[in-house]
Design a protein around this motif. Structure first.
Motif, PDB file in Angstrom:
ATOM      1  N   MET A   1      -4.645  11.022   7.231  1.00  0.00           N
ATOM      2  CA  MET A   1      -3.353  10.784   7.870  1.00  0.00           C
ATOM      3  C   MET A   1      -2.947   9.312   7.858  1.00  0.00           C
ATOM      4  O   MET A   1      -1.782   8.981   7.623  1.00  0.00           O
ATOM      5  CB  MET A   1      -3.364  11.294   9.309  1.00  0.00           C
ATOM      6  N   GLU A   2      -3.879   8.417   8.096  1.00  0.00           N
ATOM      7  CA  GLU A   2      -3.497   7.006   8.151  1.00  0.00           C
ATOM      8  C   GLU A   2      -2.985   6.528   6.793  1.00  0.00           C
ATOM      9  O   GLU A   2      -2.099   5.682   6.718  1.00  0.00           O
ATOM     10  CB  GLU A   2      -4.672   6.139   8.628  1.00  0.00           C
ATOM     11  N   GLY A   3      -3.548   7.108   5.715  1.00  0.00           N
ATOM     12  CA  GLY A   3      -3.065   6.750   4.389  1.00  0.00           C
ATOM     13  C   GLY A   3      -1.611   7.129   4.186  1.00  0.00           C
ATOM     14  O   GLY A   3      -0.902   6.499   3.393  1.00  0.00           O
ATOM     15  N   GLU A   4      -1.132   8.170   4.888  1.00  0.00           N
ATOM     16  CA  GLU A   4       0.263   8.590   4.753  1.00  0.00           C
ATOM     17  C   GLU A   4       1.238   7.555   5.298  1.00  0.00           C
ATOM     18  O   GLU A   4       2.429   7.608   4.995  1.00  0.00           O
ATOM     19  CB  GLU A   4       0.480   9.919   5.492  1.00  0.00           C
ATOM     20  N   LEU A   5       0.748   6.637   6.096  1.00  0.00           N
ATOM     21  CA  LEU A   5       1.638   5.635   6.697  1.00  0.00           C
ATOM     22  C   LEU A   5       2.085   4.586   5.692  1.00  0.00           C
ATOM     23  O   LEU A   5       3.015   3.831   5.969  1.00  0.00           O
ATOM     24  CB  LEU A   5       0.929   4.947   7.873  1.00  0.00           C
ATOM     25  N   ASP A   6       1.448   4.513   4.539  1.00  0.00           N
ATOM     26  CA  ASP A   6       1.771   3.485   3.551  1.00  0.00           C
ATOM     27  C   ASP A   6       2.707   4.061   2.492  1.00  0.00           C
ATOM     28  O   ASP A   6       2.258   4.612   1.490  1.00  0.00           O
ATOM     29  CB  ASP A   6       0.481   2.959   2.909  1.00  0.00           C
ATOM     30  N   TYR A   7       4.014   3.930   2.710  1.00  0.00           N
ATOM     31  CA  TYR A   7       4.992   4.467   1.767  1.00  0.00           C
ATOM     32  C   TYR A   7       4.976   3.720   0.433  1.00  0.00           C
ATOM     33  O   TYR A   7       5.322   4.281  -0.602  1.00  0.00           O
ATOM     34  CB  TYR A   7       6.392   4.425   2.377  1.00  0.00           C
TER      35      TYR A   7
END
Length: 495
Positions: A199-205
């Motif tokens: 999930m935290e990786g999804e924060l990097d657009y």
């Protein structure tokens, strides 16, 4: 006409949701008030309590973002038999909101995010920017805009403060499990660990934009798959700009005639599952909000925040395991899993339990005949494989599935769920034999895909995997596999 439930194993799985619903989702207060009442009244109270509880869970998930939203989207795709038949249509309408919509945030607040990241006014980048969002995801909203050079684009913007909210969610996943487990008992520690991992990786657009461009280039010129090109040069950590891809949404596709739904279903299966075995990479977030039908007949795929590249050895391990299951080679399958570390207490797991467990989850693509996938079939298989309330496979459920395989199996289950929402029919095994056994395609879509592959050969496999999926763990091909792979495979399991 295709059989809907070809084996007793699949039929057994479809009933699990109803059994689970009758034993869970009742508050302590309701249980106490049941004493002394007639059976009919108790049943009615239990049903009403269950409906209230599940609707409350949907409401809570619908007002949250990030991790909780992701769990809600998974629940909506898999259609987990949480409420009685008479109330399911109403409940599914509530769940459908989670597929494509998250809580809306004012345009002024979202505009501020864009301008902060770009360091200049919106009008400096865009000639036009429609303030009404065209879609919403778990951590952002999508807008239609026009660049100053005239290109129409989709602009995905993160909710202000969502990064802090997601990280807070990640720190409190155990609390989520306690709160949500009454309605979603499949939210096991392994599922939460996988969500925490990705999930935290999804924060990097910005990172997602780079990935999406790579996938768009990989599928450039494909006859039936469309991936819009992103514009990394115009994307930031919180803003992702890509080509605008118009098309019909999934809910509309569900109303299409059978032949068209079957065609769309095969394309979805090939993209979300076939890509793993063809390119050693796959999108880990299959759900209806990420799929649309383009006017030219191609199926468009969106959202690559949860994307994974796997070590080819890990992909090969999954391939040989599925072959062993398709051919009923229970001893070989158990030995493979012991050597890979999936089974860490061999004395507790027999060969038949191992085989039956794999088939409970994957038999739908190992049965050599046409199969119509229904929501009940998909959710039943999922619950049978992961629900701790089910007595079946208690030993296998306590084993250790490595994170990279957990991620790919989750994508497989969610794809299964999407096909169930479409009520799609195909001989899924014959399609899968293209990548499991390197056989020539038998469908028209398969032949078109094969021709495209011949003209656009995939890049050489790499063992470099995306670290966010923890797919860098080593794996070795078991010695027994080399001896068995020369064995002529049977045509696949028959019902």
């Amino acid at each position: 006409m295709a059989k809907q439930v070809p084996t007793s194993r699949l039929a057994r799985g479809t009933k699990l949701g109803a059994v689970a619903a009758s034993s869970v989702l009742r508050t302590q207060r309701t249980r106490l008030s049941m004493r002394g009442r007639s059976e009919a009244v108790r049943a009615k109270m239990a049903e009403e309590s269950m409906i209230r509880t599940t609707e409350q869970v949907v409401m809570v998930l619908g007002t949250m973002k990030g991790v909780a939203m992701k769990l809600g989207q998974m629940m909506s795709v898999l259609d987990l038999d949480l409420v009685p038949e008479d109330h399911r249509e109403r409940f599914q309408k509530r769940l459908a909101v989670l597929r494509n919509a998250a809580p809306t945030v004012s345009f002024d607040a979202m505009r501020q995010v864009v301008e902060e990241d770009f360091g200049q006014p919106l009008t400096a980048i865009f000639a036009e920017f429609d303030p009404e969002p065209i879609a919403a995801a778990s951590i952002g909203q999508v807008y239609r805009a026009t660049l100053r050079d005239g290109r129409v684009v989709a602009v995905k913007v993160q909710y202000p403060g969502i990064d802090a909210a997601v990280r807070a969610d990640l720190k409190n996943l155990n609390m989520f499990r306690k709160v949500l487990t009454s309605a979603m008992p499949w939210v096991t520690p392994a599922v939460l660990d996988e969500l925490r991992l990705n999930m935290e990786g999804e924060l990097d657009y910005q990172n997602e934009a780079v990935t999406q461009l790579q996938i768009a280039e990989l599928y450039a010129g494909h006859p039936f798959i469309a991936v819009p090109r992103s514009l990394p040069e115009l994307s930031t950590t919180r803003v992702l700009v890509s080509e605008y891809l118009p098309g019909k949404g999934f809910e509309e596709l569900r109303q299409f005639p059978e032949d068209e739904r079957n065609r769309i279903g095969e394309i979805i299966y090939r993209f979300y599952v076939g890509s793993l075995f063809t390119f050693n990479e796959f999108c880990g977030d299959p759900h209806p909000g990420n799929v649309l039908l383009v006017d030219d007949g191609r199926v468009g795929f969106l959202d690559f925040g949860l994307f994974n590249r796997m070590d080819p050895e890990h992909v090969r391990f999954e391939t040989i395991c599925l072959r062993a299951a398709a051919e009923d080679r229970a001893e070989d399958l158990r030995e493979l899993m012991i050597q890979r570390g999936v089974i860490d207490s061999p004395e507790e797991i027999g060969a038949e339990e191992c085989l039956e467990y794999v088939l409970a989850a994957s038999e739908w693509c190992l049965v050599d005949e046409e199969l119509t996938i229904t929501p009940e079939l998909a959710s039943g298989a999922f619950l049978l494989a992961v629900d701790p309330r089910a007595s079946e496979f208690a030993g296998m459920k306590q084993q250790n599935l490595p994170p990279e395989h957990l991620f790919s199996r989750r994508a497989d289950f969610l794809t299964f769920g999407m096909l169930g929402q479409l009520n799609a029919t195909a001989n899924w095994h014959r399609i899968s034999r293209e990548w499991l056994y390197d056989e020539p395609p038998v469908t028209e879509l398969g032949k078109a895909h094969q021709q495209w592959l011949a003209e656009n050969p995939p890049p050489a496999p790499t063992k470099t995997a995306r670290p966010r999926s923890a797919a860098s763990a080593s794996a070795t091909t078991p010695k027994k596999t080399a001896a068995k792979k020369a064995r002529q495979p049977r045509a696949g399991r028959k019902a």
